[in-house]
Design a protein around this motif. Sequence first.
Motif, PDB file in Angstrom:
ATOM      1  N   ALA A  53       0.812  -1.216   0.000  1.00  0.00           N
ATOM      2  CA  ALA A  53       0.000   0.000   0.000  1.00  0.00           C
ATOM      3  C   ALA A  53       0.846   1.266   0.000  1.00  0.00           C
ATOM      4  CB  ALA A  53      -0.944  -0.002   1.203  1.00  0.00           C
ATOM      5  N   LEU A  54       2.137   1.141   0.340  1.00  0.00           N
ATOM      6  CA  LEU A  54       3.010   2.321   0.401  1.00  0.00           C
ATOM      7  C   LEU A  54       3.929   2.440  -0.807  1.00  0.00           C
ATOM      8  CD1 LEU A  54       4.126   2.399   4.159  1.00  0.00           C
ATOM      9  CD2 LEU A  54       2.086   3.355   3.086  1.00  0.00           C
ATOM     10  N   ALA A  55       3.821   1.518  -1.748  1.00  0.00           N
ATOM     11  CA  ALA A  55       4.755   1.495  -2.875  1.00  0.00           C
ATOM     12  C   ALA A  55       4.748   2.807  -3.650  1.00  0.00           C
ATOM     13  CB  ALA A  55       4.433   0.316  -3.791  1.00  0.00           C
ATOM     14  N   GLU A  56       3.566   3.311  -3.973  1.00  0.00           N
ATOM     15  CA  GLU A  56       3.481   4.545  -4.750  1.00  0.00           C
ATOM     16  C   GLU A  56       3.975   5.742  -3.943  1.00  0.00           C
ATOM     17  OE1 GLU A  56       2.727   7.145  -7.922  1.00  0.00           O
ATOM     18  OE2 GLU A  56       3.046   4.971  -7.786  1.00  0.00           O
ATOM     19  N   ALA A  57       3.630   5.790  -2.656  1.00  0.00           N
ATOM     20  CA  ALA A  57       4.084   6.892  -1.811  1.00  0.00           C
ATOM     21  C   ALA A  57       5.605   6.889  -1.682  1.00  0.00           C
ATOM     22  CB  ALA A  57       3.439   6.793  -0.429  1.00  0.00           C
ATOM     23  N   HIS A 107      19.814  12.385   1.928  1.00  0.00           N
ATOM     24  CA  HIS A 107      18.699  13.311   1.689  1.00  0.00           C
ATOM     25  C   HIS A 107      19.234  14.681   1.280  1.00  0.00           C
ATOM     26  CE1 HIS A 107      14.501  14.720   3.277  1.00  0.00           C
ATOM     27  NE2 HIS A 107      14.612  14.822   1.977  1.00  0.00           N
ATOM     28  N   GLU A 108      20.239  15.148   1.989  1.00  0.00           N
ATOM     29  CA  GLU A 108      20.846  16.438   1.669  1.00  0.00           C
ATOM     30  C   GLU A 108      21.430  16.431   0.256  1.00  0.00           C
ATOM     31  OE1 GLU A 108      24.072  19.470   3.720  1.00  0.00           O
ATOM     32  OE2 GLU A 108      24.439  17.314   3.801  1.00  0.00           O
ATOM     33  N   ALA A 109      21.988  15.288  -0.163  1.00  0.00           N
ATOM     34  CA  ALA A 109      22.620  15.184  -1.480  1.00  0.00           C
ATOM     35  C   ALA A 109      21.613  14.987  -2.610  1.00  0.00           C
ATOM     36  CB  ALA A 109      23.623  14.025  -1.476  1.00  0.00           C
ATOM     37  N   GLY A 110      20.316  14.938  -2.271  1.00  0.00           N
ATOM     38  CA  GLY A 110      19.290  14.840  -3.291  1.00  0.00           C
ATOM     39  C   GLY A 110      18.964  13.430  -3.741  1.00  0.00           C
ATOM     40  N   ILE A 111      19.365  12.438  -2.976  1.00  0.00           N
ATOM     41  CA  ILE A 111      19.043  11.043  -3.307  1.00  0.00           C
ATOM     42  C   ILE A 111      17.606  10.775  -2.877  1.00  0.00           C
ATOM     43  CG2 ILE A 111      19.632   8.627  -2.869  1.00  0.00           C
ATOM     44  CD1 ILE A 111      22.530   9.571  -2.433  1.00  0.00           C
ATOM     45  N   THR A 112      16.792  10.244  -3.771  1.00  0.00           N
ATOM     46  CA  THR A 112      15.355  10.130  -3.522  1.00  0.00           C
ATOM     47  C   THR A 112      14.842   8.723  -3.815  1.00  0.00           C
ATOM     48  OG1 THR A 112      14.858  10.865  -5.772  1.00  0.00           O
ATOM     49  CG2 THR A 112      14.999  12.564  -4.060  1.00  0.00           C
ATOM     50  N   GLU A 113      15.556   7.722  -3.351  1.00  0.00           N
ATOM     51  CA  GLU A 113      15.171   6.340  -3.645  1.00  0.00           C
ATOM     52  C   GLU A 113      15.696   5.434  -2.551  1.00  0.00           C
ATOM     53  OE1 GLU A 113      17.020   5.882  -7.409  1.00  0.00           O
ATOM     54  OE2 GLU A 113      19.044   6.145  -6.631  1.00  0.00           O
ATOM     55  N   SER A 114      15.471   4.122  -2.723  1.00  0.00           N
ATOM     56  CA  SER A 114      15.993   3.170  -1.749  1.00  0.00           C
ATOM     57  C   SER A 114      17.515   3.159  -1.799  1.00  0.00           C
ATOM     58  CB  SER A 114      15.443   1.768  -2.019  1.00  0.00           C
ATOM     59  OG  SER A 114      15.942   1.272  -3.251  1.00  0.00           O
ATOM     60  N   LEU A 115      18.123   2.708  -0.714  1.00  0.00           N
ATOM     61  CA  LEU A 115      19.581   2.758  -0.581  1.00  0.00           C
ATOM     62  C   LEU A 115      20.141   1.345  -0.388  1.00  0.00           C
ATOM     63  CD1 LEU A 115      19.839   5.799   1.869  1.00  0.00           C
ATOM     64  CD2 LEU A 115      20.153   5.819  -0.624  1.00  0.00           C
ATOM     65  N   PRO A 116      20.250   0.564  -1.464  1.00  0.00           N
ATOM     66  CA  PRO A 116      20.839  -0.777  -1.328  1.00  0.00           C
ATOM     67  C   PRO A 116      22.292  -0.731  -0.876  1.00  0.00           C
ATOM     68  CG  PRO A 116      20.564  -0.197  -3.648  1.00  0.00           C
ATOM     69  CD  PRO A 116      19.836   0.840  -2.851  1.00  0.00           C
ATOM     70  N   GLU A 117      22.938   0.434  -1.050  1.00  0.00           N
ATOM     71  CA  GLU A 117      24.338   0.567  -0.622  1.00  0.00           C
ATOM     72  C   GLU A 117      24.497   0.428   0.886  1.00  0.00           C
ATOM     73  OE1 GLU A 117      23.656   3.416  -4.152  1.00  0.00           O
ATOM     74  OE2 GLU A 117      22.595   2.803  -2.336  1.00  0.00           O
TER      75      GLU A 117
END
Length: 363
Positions: free
Chosen positions: A178-182, A320-330
């Motif tokens: 239910a949170l995938a799109e958000a 977040h500060e660097a503008g990364i807007t996705e999951s972080l597999p790193e």
Amino acid sequence: MWLIGARGSVATTTVVGCATVAAGLCPPTGLVTETEPFAAAGLPALSSLVFGGHDTADWPLPKRAEALAEQGVLPHRFVRAAHRELAAADREIRAGGPSAGDTRTDEELTAAFTADIEDFTRRTGVARTVVVNVASTEPAPAEGAARLPASSLYAAAALRAGCAYVNFTPSTGIRHPALAEAARTAGVPYTGRDGKTGQTLLRAVLAPMFRQRALDVRAWSGTNLLGGGDGAALADAAAAAAKNAGKNRVLEDSLGALPEGEVHIDDVPALGEWKTAWDHVAFEGFLGSRMVLQTIWQGCDSALAAPLVLDLARLAARAHEAGITESLPELGFYFKDPDGGSSALSEQYAALLRFAARLAEAR
């Protein structure tokens, strides 16, 4: 840092640890982000972190810290030194939920949690807030359940408030369908599920060894003895199953298939905040020789977890500060059930160092 489960052992140890390390009262043992490869990454200083959170308990944080000191988890001198920070964090803790008898809908709960987080960010004047789930493990939601689990309500609030999100627990959190799109559209970084602190940390090192040396693992069994809040929560079979899913993922990813054997989790209240984990590995070598490896891990769970929580919050804030807007597999180095990539610890550490270099280049 907005901690879900803000009056628990891990959260309390995190606040005390941050205050004492920032004050120079103890070395940053266990804090990977305080090692040389991260010096140029631009991470927020420990002294700049401000704490708040949600919890359903109302035990004051300074009293919780004193109780942990009585159990030998925290040195009394560090609890005394961090009293001001504990009291400040306690003033920023808001009532979580849903508790028994709470009639609010999922939308009403999410809106209330979002308002608490936004109010914290606004009043404290922080540059950004990272929401970190360190609450007790909840059972996986039943298929087709009408309500979101509590962990997903908090995750939804983090996304709505525009905050980076870290799930240090095995609970569903942001991974609910239910949170995938958000999660896709919120424009914030998010990472992980279930911090890797003890038994699975060893598995992430040992399992690749067997495969790389072409040794056939026939069975891998384990037992966990633990007390405290985790022991009580994991006495529930459904919660234990959620926990074991991450432990099994490491073996299956590293070995190519899940070997025979199970992990048993026993609640032993007398152990308090300490845990003991045994592993028994049956493997086959050259000419069919049958051999066994056994390991014992004994440690204090909150002391193992707290530095990782601080690492993850600092890395997520910088992302977040660097503008990364996705999951972080790193950041899979820190998790039993990461967002992607290898489950082998050495490969995960290499990915983490590359991420640190990426953050440094983005300054």
